[in-house]
Design a protein around this motif. Structure first.
Motif, PDB file in Angstrom:
ATOM      1  N   ALA A  90       0.806  -1.348   0.067  1.00 31.42           N
ATOM      2  CA  ALA A  90      -0.026  -0.050   0.002  1.00 31.42           C
ATOM      3  C   ALA A  90       0.837   1.400  -0.109  1.00 31.42           C
ATOM      4  O   ALA A  90       0.447   2.266   0.634  1.00 31.42           O
ATOM      5  CB  ALA A  90      -0.831  -0.028   1.305  1.00 31.42           C
ATOM      6  N   GLY A  91       1.998   1.180  -0.784  1.00 28.32           N
ATOM      7  CA  GLY A  91       2.769   2.492  -0.981  1.00 28.32           C
ATOM      8  C   GLY A  91       3.414   2.915   0.388  1.00 28.32           C
ATOM      9  O   GLY A  91       3.872   3.868   0.833  1.00 28.32           O
ATOM     10  N   ALA A  92       3.908   1.816   1.293  1.00 29.29           N
ATOM     11  CA  ALA A  92       4.414   2.079   2.526  1.00 29.29           C
ATOM     12  C   ALA A  92       3.495   2.198   3.711  1.00 29.29           C
ATOM     13  O   ALA A  92       3.871   2.309   4.787  1.00 29.29           O
ATOM     14  CB  ALA A  92       5.541   3.121   2.564  1.00 29.29           C
ATOM     15  N   LEU A  93       2.330   2.404   3.323  1.00 28.92           N
ATOM     16  CA  LEU A  93       1.407   2.478   4.569  1.00 28.92           C
ATOM     17  C   LEU A  93       1.152   1.332   5.462  1.00 28.92           C
ATOM     18  O   LEU A  93       0.951   1.575   6.893  1.00 28.92           O
ATOM     19  CB  LEU A  93      -0.221   2.512   3.799  1.00 28.92           C
ATOM     20  CG  LEU A  93      -0.611   4.136   3.565  1.00 28.92           C
ATOM     21  CD1 LEU A  93      -1.847   3.831   2.858  1.00 28.92           C
ATOM     22  CD2 LEU A  93      -0.704   4.834   4.603  1.00 28.92           C
ATOM     23  N   VAL A  94       1.464  -0.018   5.126  1.00 31.12           N
ATOM     24  CA  VAL A  94       1.430  -1.185   5.944  1.00 31.12           C
ATOM     25  C   VAL A  94       2.332  -1.104   7.095  1.00 31.12           C
ATOM     26  O   VAL A  94       2.107  -0.968   8.161  1.00 31.12           O
ATOM     27  CB  VAL A  94       1.353  -2.447   5.139  1.00 31.12           C
ATOM     28  CG1 VAL A  94       1.560  -3.595   6.225  1.00 31.12           C
ATOM     29  CG2 VAL A  94       0.456  -2.555   4.156  1.00 31.12           C
TER      30      VAL A  94
ATOM     31  N   LYS B 162       4.208  -4.126  -6.283  1.00 32.44           N
ATOM     32  CA  LYS B 162       4.431  -3.997  -4.874  1.00 32.44           C
ATOM     33  C   LYS B 162       5.871  -4.074  -4.192  1.00 32.44           C
ATOM     34  O   LYS B 162       6.304  -4.842  -3.930  1.00 32.44           O
ATOM     35  CB  LYS B 162       3.626  -5.514  -4.126  1.00 32.44           C
ATOM     36  CG  LYS B 162       2.343  -5.250  -4.289  1.00 32.44           C
ATOM     37  CD  LYS B 162       1.435  -6.451  -3.794  1.00 32.44           C
ATOM     38  CE  LYS B 162      -0.072  -6.480  -3.991  1.00 32.44           C
ATOM     39  NZ  LYS B 162      -0.616  -7.543  -3.419  1.00 32.44           N
ATOM     40  N   GLY B 163       6.350  -2.977  -4.725  1.00 32.15           N
ATOM     41  CA  GLY B 163       7.915  -2.670  -4.214  1.00 32.15           C
ATOM     42  C   GLY B 163       8.713  -2.445  -5.561  1.00 32.15           C
ATOM     43  O   GLY B 163       8.528  -3.030  -6.655  1.00 32.15           O
TER      44      GLY B 163
ATOM     45  N   GLY C  31       4.790   1.187  -6.722  1.00 36.09           N
ATOM     46  CA  GLY C  31       3.453   1.125  -6.650  1.00 36.09           C
ATOM     47  C   GLY C  31       2.886   2.501  -6.503  1.00 36.09           C
ATOM     48  O   GLY C  31       3.336   3.556  -6.569  1.00 36.09           O
ATOM     49  N   SER C  32       1.253   2.597  -6.617  1.00 37.61           N
ATOM     50  CA  SER C  32       0.619   3.748  -6.923  1.00 37.61           C
ATOM     51  C   SER C  32       0.810   4.580  -5.808  1.00 37.61           C
ATOM     52  O   SER C  32       0.726   4.130  -4.680  1.00 37.61           O
ATOM     53  CB  SER C  32      -0.700   3.196  -7.287  1.00 37.61           C
ATOM     54  OG  SER C  32      -1.226   2.547  -8.482  1.00 37.61           O
ATOM     55  N   GLY C  33       1.209   5.881  -5.935  1.00 35.37           N
ATOM     56  CA  GLY C  33       1.232   6.558  -4.952  1.00 35.37           C
ATOM     57  C   GLY C  33       2.638   6.787  -4.326  1.00 35.37           C
ATOM     58  O   GLY C  33       2.888   7.471  -3.319  1.00 35.37           O
ATOM     59  N   SER C  34       3.564   5.794  -4.659  1.00 40.54           N
ATOM     60  CA  SER C  34       5.004   5.704  -4.168  1.00 40.54           C
ATOM     61  C   SER C  34       5.835   6.990  -4.882  1.00 40.54           C
ATOM     62  O   SER C  34       5.268   7.583  -5.873  1.00 40.54           O
ATOM     63  CB  SER C  34       5.598   4.406  -4.435  1.00 40.54           C
ATOM     64  OG  SER C  34       5.726   4.597  -6.096  1.00 40.54           O
ATOM     65  N   ALA C  35       6.804   7.300  -3.903  1.00 39.41           N
ATOM     66  CA  ALA C  35       7.693   8.376  -4.587  1.00 39.41           C
ATOM     67  C   ALA C  35       8.104   8.262  -5.995  1.00 39.41           C
ATOM     68  O   ALA C  35       7.993   9.120  -6.830  1.00 39.41           O
ATOM     69  CB  ALA C  35       8.702   8.590  -3.583  1.00 39.41           C
ATOM     70  N   THR C  36       8.534   6.829  -6.481  1.00 36.86           N
ATOM     71  CA  THR C  36       8.813   6.492  -7.870  1.00 36.86           C
ATOM     72  C   THR C  36       7.642   6.888  -8.778  1.00 36.86           C
ATOM     73  O   THR C  36       8.022   7.179 -10.070  1.00 36.86           O
ATOM     74  CB  THR C  36       9.195   5.133  -7.929  1.00 36.86           C
ATOM     75  OG1 THR C  36       8.106   4.163  -7.426  1.00 36.86           O
ATOM     76  CG2 THR C  36      10.567   4.659  -7.187  1.00 36.86           C
TER      77      THR C  36
END
Length: 321
Positions: free
Chosen positions: A69-73, A184-185, A158-163
């Motif tokens: 989840a874009g680092a949310l987990v 996912k990563g 992932g969607s919403g990640s910095a990348t």
């Protein structure tokens, strides 16, 4: 005088007990949660600096990858952990990006929910391409994409990640259409650009170094405001797309309410580790530039980053899938 002496001794013993308590930390292993996939930039930095911190603290630093989840987990896990210094969090710009992306979802507060310790290092994100693509630089990529809209695709962490957001900002400013393939990563995205499943990827420079050196991937351009000390031959996007600049950093946080003496102990261990010549050389060779700033400076930086990315997300209309 006797009551006075007894009181004085009591105060001294209480003071000594407090000092001993502060010095006792840590008495067991420290868990460092990386909310990203193993093998990526954040993971590599956490393991490198964690080893140095463990030597200084006298306890193991256990790295635990919790991507999703874009680092949310992983971030929400640490936010809900006891504020005792035994569970820490590695963060990057996605830490302040996520709450803005998930404005309608109750999640963590990037400032109030954590205590800053220090920034490990400034790093770089880079657009890389599979060797089969018919261009070798950013101008060529832009030209090809304009002539072939929607035919190229790129992988991100992932969607919403910095990348994802760094690439989305580039596409918007360059006026081109490249299909986003979220993973996912970053590790999975890296594997697929290596195999040619996707033609491009936005990824950290650090884990890409051996692949670039062996010419298994083409480096196209960095997102940073300046060229990397380790790879001065790779241009930055802003040299072609004027006004573009997005710097990448990685730091360490503890849950809100962690005692100040514990934060100070962790900060001292991290800074001492970052000052080790072997660690500095290792990070430098990987394309990372050590920082080791104060908790106060880190908090001010987080405040600036939050304001910046909240505006970018609002202006661009970016949303998490």
């Amino acid at each position: 005088m006797k009551p006075f002496r007894i009181a004085a001794i009591g105060i001294a013993l209480a003071f000594a007990s407090c000092v001993a308590g502060a010095q006792a930390f840590p008495t067991r292993p420290i868990k460092i949660v990386v909310p990203l996939a193993a093998g990526g930039t954040g993971d590599t930095l956490a393991r490198t600096v964690g080893e140095a911190m463990a030597r200084e603290l006298g306890q193991p630093a256990v790295i635990e990858n919790k991507p999703g989840a874009g680092a949310l987990v992983g971030t929400e896990l640490v936010a809900a952990s006891p504020a005792d210094g035994y569970t820490l969090l590695v963060v990057s710009p996605s830490h302040v990006i996520n709450p803005a992306l998930h404005a309608n979802k109750k999640t963590y507060d990037p400032l109030k929910g954590f205590e800053p310790i220090t920034v490990f290092a400034n790093t770089h994100q880079v657009i890389v391409a599979h060797p089969s693509v018919p261009f070798n630089d950013l101008a060529g990529l832009i030209d090809y994409a304009k002539k072939n809209p929607g035919k190229l695709n790129y992988g991100s962490a992932g969607s919403g990640s910095a990348t994802h957001l760094n690439m989305a900002l580039f596409l918007s400013m360059a006026g081109i259409d490249i299909v986003h393939v979220p993973y996912k990563g970053s590790t999975q995205a890296r594997q697929d650009v290596l195999s040619g499943q996707v033609q491009l990827a936005m990824d950290g420079l650090l884990p890409l170094q051996p692949l670039i050196k062996d010419k298994r991937l083409k480096p196209i351009a960095l997102t940073s405001s300046k060229r990397a000390q380790s790879n001065p031959e790779i241009p930055v996007i802003g040299e072609v797309v004027k006004g573009y600049a997005s710097d990448t950093w990685y730091g360490l946080l503890a849950p809100a309410g962690t005692p100040r003496d514990v934060i100070a102990r962790l900060h001292a261990a991290a800074v001492k580790g970052l000052a080790e010549p072997a660690i500095r050389d290792r990070l430098g060779n990987l394309g990372a530039e050590p920082v080791g700033n104060s908790p106060e400076d880190f908090r001010r930086m987080l405040e600036r980053e939050q304001a910046l990315w909240t505006k970018v997300i609002k202006d661009s209309g970016a949303k998490a899938d």
